[in-house]
Design a protein around this motif. Structure first.
Motif, PDB file in Angstrom:
ATOM      1  N   ILE A 165       0.762  -1.023   0.103  1.00  0.00           N
ATOM      2  CA  ILE A 165       0.311  -0.082  -0.408  1.00  0.00           C
ATOM      3  C   ILE A 165       0.723   1.042   0.272  1.00  0.00           C
ATOM      4  N   LYS A 166       1.949   1.374   0.786  1.00  0.00           N
ATOM      5  CA  LYS A 166       3.021   2.325   0.890  1.00  0.00           C
ATOM      6  C   LYS A 166       3.322   2.362  -0.351  1.00  0.00           C
ATOM      7  N   SER A 167       3.839   1.581  -1.116  1.00  0.00           N
ATOM      8  CA  SER A 167       4.955   1.560  -2.256  1.00  0.00           C
ATOM      9  C   SER A 167       2.990   2.377  -3.401  1.00  0.00           C
ATOM     10  N   ALA A 168       2.275   1.749  -3.749  1.00  0.00           N
ATOM     11  CA  ALA A 168       1.046   2.359  -3.861  1.00  0.00           C
ATOM     12  C   ALA A 168       1.098   3.640  -4.169  1.00  0.00           C
ATOM     13  N   ILE A 169       1.042   4.419  -2.916  1.00  0.00           N
ATOM     14  CA  ILE A 169       1.250   5.861  -2.216  1.00  0.00           C
ATOM     15  C   ILE A 169       2.356   6.540  -2.919  1.00  0.00           C
ATOM     16  N   GLU A 170       3.388   6.195  -2.806  1.00  0.00           N
ATOM     17  CA  GLU A 170       4.509   6.301  -2.711  1.00  0.00           C
ATOM     18  C   GLU A 170       4.719   7.006  -4.703  1.00  0.00           C
ATOM     19  N   LYS A 171       4.043   6.226  -5.209  1.00  0.00           N
ATOM     20  CA  LYS A 171       4.151   5.650  -6.577  1.00  0.00           C
ATOM     21  C   LYS A 171       3.029   6.593  -7.329  1.00  0.00           C
ATOM     22  N   ALA A 172       2.016   7.207  -6.678  1.00  0.00           N
ATOM     23  CA  ALA A 172       1.202   7.648  -7.169  1.00  0.00           C
ATOM     24  C   ALA A 172       1.100   9.663  -7.382  1.00  0.00           C
ATOM     25  N   TYR A 173       2.379  10.054  -6.983  1.00  0.00           N
ATOM     26  CA  TYR A 173       2.212  10.964  -5.911  1.00  0.00           C
ATOM     27  C   TYR A 173       1.860  11.991  -5.689  1.00  0.00           C
ATOM     28  N   ALA A 174       0.262  11.651  -5.182  1.00  0.00           N
ATOM     29  CA  ALA A 174      -1.367  12.172  -5.290  1.00  0.00           C
ATOM     30  C   ALA A 174      -0.593  13.225  -3.974  1.00  0.00           C
ATOM     31  N   ASP A 175      -2.353  14.118  -5.126  1.00  0.00           N
ATOM     32  CA  ASP A 175      -1.967  15.070  -3.330  1.00  0.00           C
ATOM     33  C   ASP A 175      -3.523  15.536  -2.345  1.00  0.00           C
ATOM     34  N   ARG A 176      -3.920  14.250  -2.851  1.00  0.00           N
ATOM     35  CA  ARG A 176      -4.819  13.804  -1.735  1.00  0.00           C
ATOM     36  C   ARG A 176      -4.832  12.034  -1.795  1.00  0.00           C
ATOM     37  N   VAL A 177      -5.210  11.313  -0.637  1.00  0.00           N
ATOM     38  CA  VAL A 177      -4.878  10.021  -0.288  1.00  0.00           C
ATOM     39  C   VAL A 177      -6.669   9.047   0.108  1.00  0.00           C
ATOM     40  N   ILE A 178      -7.133   8.984  -0.724  1.00  0.00           N
ATOM     41  CA  ILE A 178      -9.239   8.851   0.020  1.00  0.00           C
ATOM     42  C   ILE A 178      -8.896   7.274   0.297  1.00  0.00           C
ATOM     43  N   ALA A 179      -9.425   6.930   1.812  1.00  0.00           N
ATOM     44  CA  ALA A 179      -9.962   5.507   1.556  1.00  0.00           C
ATOM     45  C   ALA A 179     -11.044   4.750   1.609  1.00  0.00           C
ATOM     46  N   VAL A 180     -11.079   3.970   0.781  1.00  0.00           N
ATOM     47  CA  VAL A 180     -12.411   3.367   0.426  1.00  0.00           C
ATOM     48  C   VAL A 180     -13.000   2.113   0.999  1.00  0.00           C
ATOM     49  N   GLY A 181     -13.547   2.456   1.931  1.00  0.00           N
ATOM     50  CA  GLY A 181     -13.471   1.670   3.166  1.00  0.00           C
ATOM     51  C   GLY A 181     -14.517   1.695   3.947  1.00  0.00           C
ATOM     52  N   GLY A 182     -14.077   0.811   5.388  1.00  0.00           N
ATOM     53  CA  GLY A 182     -14.179   1.119   7.254  1.00  0.00           C
ATOM     54  C   GLY A 182     -13.374   1.499   7.772  1.00  0.00           C
ATOM     55  N   ASP A 183     -13.373   1.328   8.897  1.00  0.00           N
ATOM     56  CA  ASP A 183     -12.532   2.203   9.741  1.00  0.00           C
ATOM     57  C   ASP A 183     -10.670   1.105   9.929  1.00  0.00           C
ATOM     58  N   GLY A 184     -10.925  -0.090   9.327  1.00  0.00           N
ATOM     59  CA  GLY A 184      -9.552  -0.730   8.628  1.00  0.00           C
ATOM     60  C   GLY A 184      -9.004  -0.566   7.492  1.00  0.00           C
ATOM     61  N   THR A 185      -9.555   0.291   6.522  1.00  0.00           N
ATOM     62  CA  THR A 185      -9.442   0.668   5.766  1.00  0.00           C
ATOM     63  C   THR A 185      -8.687   1.608   5.885  1.00  0.00           C
ATOM     64  N   LEU A 186      -9.404   2.943   6.205  1.00  0.00           N
ATOM     65  CA  LEU A 186      -8.432   4.682   6.663  1.00  0.00           C
ATOM     66  C   LEU A 186      -7.460   4.084   8.036  1.00  0.00           C
ATOM     67  N   LYS A 187      -7.304   3.369   8.523  1.00  0.00           N
ATOM     68  CA  LYS A 187      -6.234   2.841   9.598  1.00  0.00           C
ATOM     69  C   LYS A 187      -4.674   1.962   8.854  1.00  0.00           C
ATOM     70  N   LEU A 188      -5.218   1.392   7.335  1.00  0.00           N
ATOM     71  CA  LEU A 188      -3.892   1.014   6.951  1.00  0.00           C
ATOM     72  C   LEU A 188      -3.538   2.314   6.043  1.00  0.00           C
ATOM     73  N   VAL A 189      -4.555   2.600   5.126  1.00  0.00           N
ATOM     74  CA  VAL A 189      -4.089   4.355   4.938  1.00  0.00           C
ATOM     75  C   VAL A 189      -2.975   4.919   5.438  1.00  0.00           C
ATOM     76  N   ALA A 190      -4.176   5.562   6.704  1.00  0.00           N
ATOM     77  CA  ALA A 190      -3.190   6.006   7.978  1.00  0.00           C
ATOM     78  C   ALA A 190      -1.693   6.080   8.159  1.00  0.00           C
ATOM     79  N   GLU A 191      -1.849   4.535   8.804  1.00  0.00           N
ATOM     80  CA  GLU A 191      -0.670   3.889   9.108  1.00  0.00           C
ATOM     81  C   GLU A 191       0.743   4.370   7.947  1.00  0.00           C
ATOM     82  N   CYS A 192       0.275   4.192   7.023  1.00  0.00           N
ATOM     83  CA  CYS A 192       1.638   4.445   5.581  1.00  0.00           C
ATOM     84  C   CYS A 192       1.903   6.204   5.008  1.00  0.00           C
TER      85      CYS A 192
END
Length: 293
Positions: free
Chosen positions: A52-79
């Protein structure tokens, strides 16, 4: 000079919620006539944090949006911990506790509009037994409900009610001990909550004093299986009976239990423990919030 086109990365958990909505398709349709640059990363089964971290780094995104529940948000937040990148939420889980806490609309197009244009707010988080907690963690009664909920074949509030009924009959009280401001507390409890936020995804406000941007978290001891007390609080917002529920504020904590007890963080059941160590992570993440948050 033309403004830079905003790039938005959506991290989609296809296993969240009731699976009735094709989020990938709906997101693409929403952005068809928009100026923003869109990227979607669909979580594969048993996806590692490194991927997930690799996908985020490769995207060079201005915003990252978690589509899911609290568990998905937690994964994105950890990254994105301790970074300035705004994190948005499209509520697609069973309870969507943190989305409700932050005033995120449950209607998909409204949530997408907010993800694009909403303002980020810096909030703290809590590290609990090495796990990032953005919302709520607990030991005892509710953690047992989460375990039973995970074992049932369907999702939704009716399934949650069945899991809660089972827990009410089969879960036993715990002997807990912890220190707050040099005071040792020993207590029999139905559950102990380490609360960063105010309420569970069901809507029940367990922690009225909670603030996501202060540098404290709350510890709530539910001493009895007080069904009528919970209904009273839920419906009338009357004060708690301190004989049944008590709360404390702190920035760090160690709880020990006589026997191993059920443990969950942000809706994820993590097995049984006899020690819970928690400490605040100030200014942990930037989350996009609704106008009411």
């Amino acid at each position: 000079m033309k403004a830079k086109t905003q790039k938005i990365l959506f991290i989609v958990n296809p296993g969240s919620g009731n699976k009735e909505v094709d989020y990938k398709k709906e997101i693409k349709a929403f952005f068809k006539s928009k100026e923003e640059e869109l990227a979607i990363y669909e979580l594969p089964e048993n996806c590692s944090l490194a991927k997930i971290k690799s996908a985020i780094e490769k995207a060079y995104a201005d915003r990252v949006i978690a589509v899911g529940g609290d568990g998905t948000l937690k994964l994105v937040a950890e990254c994105l911990l301790k970074t300035k990148t705004p994190i948005g939420i499209i509520p697609a889980g069973s309870a969507n506790g943190m989305a409700k806490e932050l005033g995120i609309p449950l209607e998909l197009n409204e949530a997408l509009e907010l993800a694009v244009n909403g303002k980020p707010k810096q909030i703290h988080a809590v590290l609990i037994n090495g796990e990032l907690c953005i919302h709520l963690a607990d030991i005892g009664f509710n953690a047992y409900i989460v375990k039973k909920f995970d074992e049932l074949p369907t999702r939704g509030m009716w399934t949650y009610a069945k899991a809660a009924w089972h827990a009410f009959w089969y879960h036993r009280k715990m002997d807990v001990e912890f220190k707050i401001d040099k005071k040792t507390i020993r207590q029999k409890a139905a559950m102990v909550v380490v609360a960063n936020a105010k309420k569970y995804g069901t809507g029940f406000e367990i922690n009225p004093e909670g603030e996501l941007d202060d540098e404290l978290f709350e510890v709530i001891i539910v001493k009895k299986y007080a069904v009528l007390e919970i209904i009273k609080i839920w419906l009338s917002k009357l004060p708690w009976d301190p004989k049944k529920i008590e709360s404390f504020q702190t920035s760090h904590l160690k709880i020990t239990t006589k026997h191993k007890v059920h443990f969950q963080v942000d809706g994820e059941y993590l097995g049984k423990v006899d020690t819970v160590e928690a400490k605040i992570i100030p200014k942990a993440i930037n989350v996009i919030v609704g106008p009411s948050a």
